[in-house]
Design a protein around this motif. Sequence first.
Motif, PDB file in Angstrom:
ATOM      1  N   GLY A  85       0.834  -1.200   0.000  1.00 51.71           N
ATOM      2  CA  GLY A  85       0.000   0.000   0.000  1.00 51.71           C
ATOM      3  C   GLY A  85       0.868   1.249   0.000  1.00 51.71           C
ATOM      4  N   THR A  86       1.851   1.277   0.884  1.00 48.28           N
ATOM      5  CA  THR A  86       2.768   2.419   0.951  1.00 48.28           C
ATOM      6  C   THR A  86       3.557   2.550  -0.345  1.00 48.28           C
ATOM      7  OG1 THR A  86       2.951   2.112   3.337  1.00 48.28           O
ATOM      8  CG2 THR A  86       4.656   3.444   2.293  1.00 48.28           C
ATOM      9  N   ALA A  87       3.963   1.422  -0.909  1.00 53.31           N
ATOM     10  CA  ALA A  87       4.717   1.457  -2.169  1.00 53.31           C
ATOM     11  C   ALA A  87       3.906   2.146  -3.270  1.00 53.31           C
ATOM     12  CB  ALA A  87       5.080   0.034  -2.589  1.00 53.31           C
ATOM     13  N   PHE A  88       2.636   1.742  -3.423  1.00 54.56           N
ATOM     14  CA  PHE A  88       1.810   2.348  -4.477  1.00 54.56           C
ATOM     15  C   PHE A  88       1.469   3.810  -4.154  1.00 54.56           C
ATOM     16  CE2 PHE A  88       1.300  -2.061  -5.846  1.00 54.56           C
ATOM     17  CZ  PHE A  88       1.284  -1.924  -7.221  1.00 54.56           C
ATOM     18  N   LEU A  89       1.276   4.112  -2.875  1.00 59.92           N
ATOM     19  CA  LEU A  89       1.026   5.507  -2.494  1.00 59.92           C
ATOM     20  C   LEU A  89       2.210   6.403  -2.843  1.00 59.92           C
ATOM     21  CD1 LEU A  89      -0.720   5.236   0.997  1.00 59.92           C
ATOM     22  CD2 LEU A  89      -1.586   6.449  -1.026  1.00 59.92           C
ATOM     23  N   ARG A  90       3.399   5.932  -2.496  1.00 62.14           N
ATOM     24  CA  ARG A  90       4.608   6.728  -2.790  1.00 62.14           C
ATOM     25  C   ARG A  90       4.843   6.839  -4.295  1.00 62.14           C
ATOM     26  NH1 ARG A  90       8.511   7.392   1.333  1.00 62.14           N
ATOM     27  NH2 ARG A  90       7.415   7.341   3.318  1.00 62.14           N
ATOM     28  N   ALA A  91       4.575   5.745  -4.999  1.00 63.29           N
ATOM     29  CA  ALA A  91       4.711   5.783  -6.465  1.00 63.29           C
ATOM     30  C   ALA A  91       3.731   6.802  -7.038  1.00 63.29           C
ATOM     31  CB  ALA A  91       4.465   4.397  -7.045  1.00 63.29           C
ATOM     32  N   GLY A  92       2.530   6.839  -6.447  1.00 63.33           N
ATOM     33  CA  GLY A  92       1.520   7.799  -6.891  1.00 63.33           C
ATOM     34  C   GLY A  92       1.925   9.239  -6.612  1.00 63.33           C
ATOM     35  N   MET A  93       2.543   9.453  -5.460  1.00 68.21           N
ATOM     36  CA  MET A  93       3.010  10.811  -5.139  1.00 68.21           C
ATOM     37  C   MET A  93       4.098  11.243  -6.116  1.00 68.21           C
ATOM     38  SD  MET A  93       2.897  10.200  -1.047  1.00 68.21           S
ATOM     39  CE  MET A  93       3.972  11.493  -0.506  1.00 68.21           C
ATOM     40  N   ALA A  94       4.940  10.271  -6.518  1.00 67.18           N
ATOM     41  CA  ALA A  94       6.046  10.580  -7.439  1.00 67.18           C
ATOM     42  C   ALA A  94       5.566  10.753  -8.885  1.00 67.18           C
ATOM     43  CB  ALA A  94       7.104   9.476  -7.360  1.00 67.18           C
ATOM     44  N   SER A  95       4.308  10.409  -9.146  1.00 64.43           N
ATOM     45  CA  SER A  95       3.779  10.556 -10.517  1.00 64.43           C
ATOM     46  C   SER A  95       2.510  11.416 -10.539  1.00 64.43           C
ATOM     47  CB  SER A  95       3.495   9.176 -11.115  1.00 64.43           C
ATOM     48  OG  SER A  95       2.649   8.419 -10.269  1.00 64.43           O
ATOM     49  N   ALA A  96       2.364  12.271  -9.527  1.00 65.92           N
ATOM     50  CA  ALA A  96       1.170  13.125  -9.422  1.00 65.92           C
ATOM     51  C   ALA A  96       0.985  13.975 -10.680  1.00 65.92           C
ATOM     52  CB  ALA A  96       1.294  14.032  -8.190  1.00 65.92           C
ATOM     53  N   ASP A  97      -0.247  14.029 -11.165  1.00 68.75           N
ATOM     54  CA  ASP A  97      -0.640  14.859 -12.320  1.00 68.75           C
ATOM     55  C   ASP A  97      -0.019  14.433 -13.646  1.00 68.75           C
ATOM     56  OD1 ASP A  97      -2.153  16.458 -10.574  1.00 68.75           O
ATOM     57  OD2 ASP A  97      -0.388  17.678 -10.106  1.00 68.75           O
ATOM     58  N   ARG A  98       0.641  13.286 -13.681  1.00 67.20           N
ATOM     59  CA  ARG A  98       1.311  12.856 -14.917  1.00 67.20           C
ATOM     60  C   ARG A  98       0.423  11.890 -15.702  1.00 67.20           C
ATOM     61  NH1 ARG A  98       6.794  13.346 -14.659  1.00 67.20           N
ATOM     62  NH2 ARG A  98       6.616  12.826 -16.868  1.00 67.20           N
ATOM     63  N   PHE A  99       0.395  12.064 -17.005  1.00 67.66           N
ATOM     64  CA  PHE A  99      -0.327  11.131 -17.878  1.00 67.66           C
ATOM     65  C   PHE A  99       0.633  10.264 -18.688  1.00 67.66           C
ATOM     66  CE2 PHE A  99      -3.700  13.967 -16.729  1.00 67.66           C
ATOM     67  CZ  PHE A  99      -4.814  13.139 -16.665  1.00 67.66           C
ATOM     68  N   GLU A 100       1.940  10.564 -18.592  1.00 68.16           N
ATOM     69  CA  GLU A 100       2.957   9.768 -19.275  1.00 68.16           C
ATOM     70  C   GLU A 100       4.217   9.735 -18.426  1.00 68.16           C
ATOM     71  OE1 GLU A 100       2.195  10.027 -24.060  1.00 68.16           O
ATOM     72  OE2 GLU A 100       3.721  11.336 -23.197  1.00 68.16           O
ATOM     73  N   LEU A 101       4.918   8.603 -18.491  1.00 69.08           N
ATOM     74  CA  LEU A 101       6.199   8.476 -17.787  1.00 69.08           C
ATOM     75  C   LEU A 101       7.262   7.973 -18.763  1.00 69.08           C
ATOM     76  CD1 LEU A 101       5.079   6.559 -14.539  1.00 69.08           C
ATOM     77  CD2 LEU A 101       5.404   9.030 -14.774  1.00 69.08           C
TER      78      LEU A 101
END
Length: 210
Positions: A85-101
């Motif tokens: 859960g923390t892993a996906f939350l942190r990944a989400g914080m690191a990709s906030a507002d992004r539609f492409e990586l």
Amino acid sequence: MQITADHVIKFIETITMRVKEQRDYLTQLDSAIGDADHGVNLDRGFTTVLTKLPSVADKDIGTILKTVGTTLVSTVGGASGPLYGTAFLRAGMASADRFELSVDDLAVVVEAALEGIQARGKSTRGEKTMIDAIGPAVDALKAARAAGDDLLTSLRKAVAACQAGMEATIPMLATKGRASYLGERSIGHQDPGATSAFLMAQALLEVLEA
Ligand code: ADP
Ligand code: MG
Ligand code: MG
């Protein structure tokens, strides 16, 4: 090539499928050095995650990943729920507002997930956990980025490193989580969490290769 929000949705759907297929295998690994629930825990969590995906299908990657994280924290018991859960939350914080990586972004996002697990689990490499699969994958992504490899080449290297890291947990002595209660008897068994981490890495590659 970039990772799109649509890829991320398919990534989560693919994890859910693979976890369901491998549920008994993951649980069997956990029965050797834990309490025989790892596959059941993740299957329950991702089955719930799947029901949340329609509500974030047109959202940015950060929102999708944060939704996965909060759902796992609230539906998966045991150690792996808060950790993934923390892993996906942190990944989400690191990709906030992004539609492409890009491949560079992927390295940053996966490293943020790794750091989240380490902070939450107070764990480091060599303790026979999921960290031992994810850590080498992060190293491989960074090395591939430094070498200028494209996204698919980088991800293939990361998945290979993740697999090697998973297999390297077999001879390790567990010093974190339930397996640590077994002491020396934890040696000789592959860690369930390292195995599920490898399944997730494979799922991302599968989606990007499709
Ligand atoms: P539980 O052990 O509570 O039953 P699971 O069986 O779902 O939870 O998950 C066990 C996995 O969690 C282990 O195989 C290991 O990879 C991971 N794990 C346990 N404790 C830690 C920790 N402190 N840091 C990182 N990973 C951990
Ligand atoms: Mg368990
Ligand atoms: Mg348990």
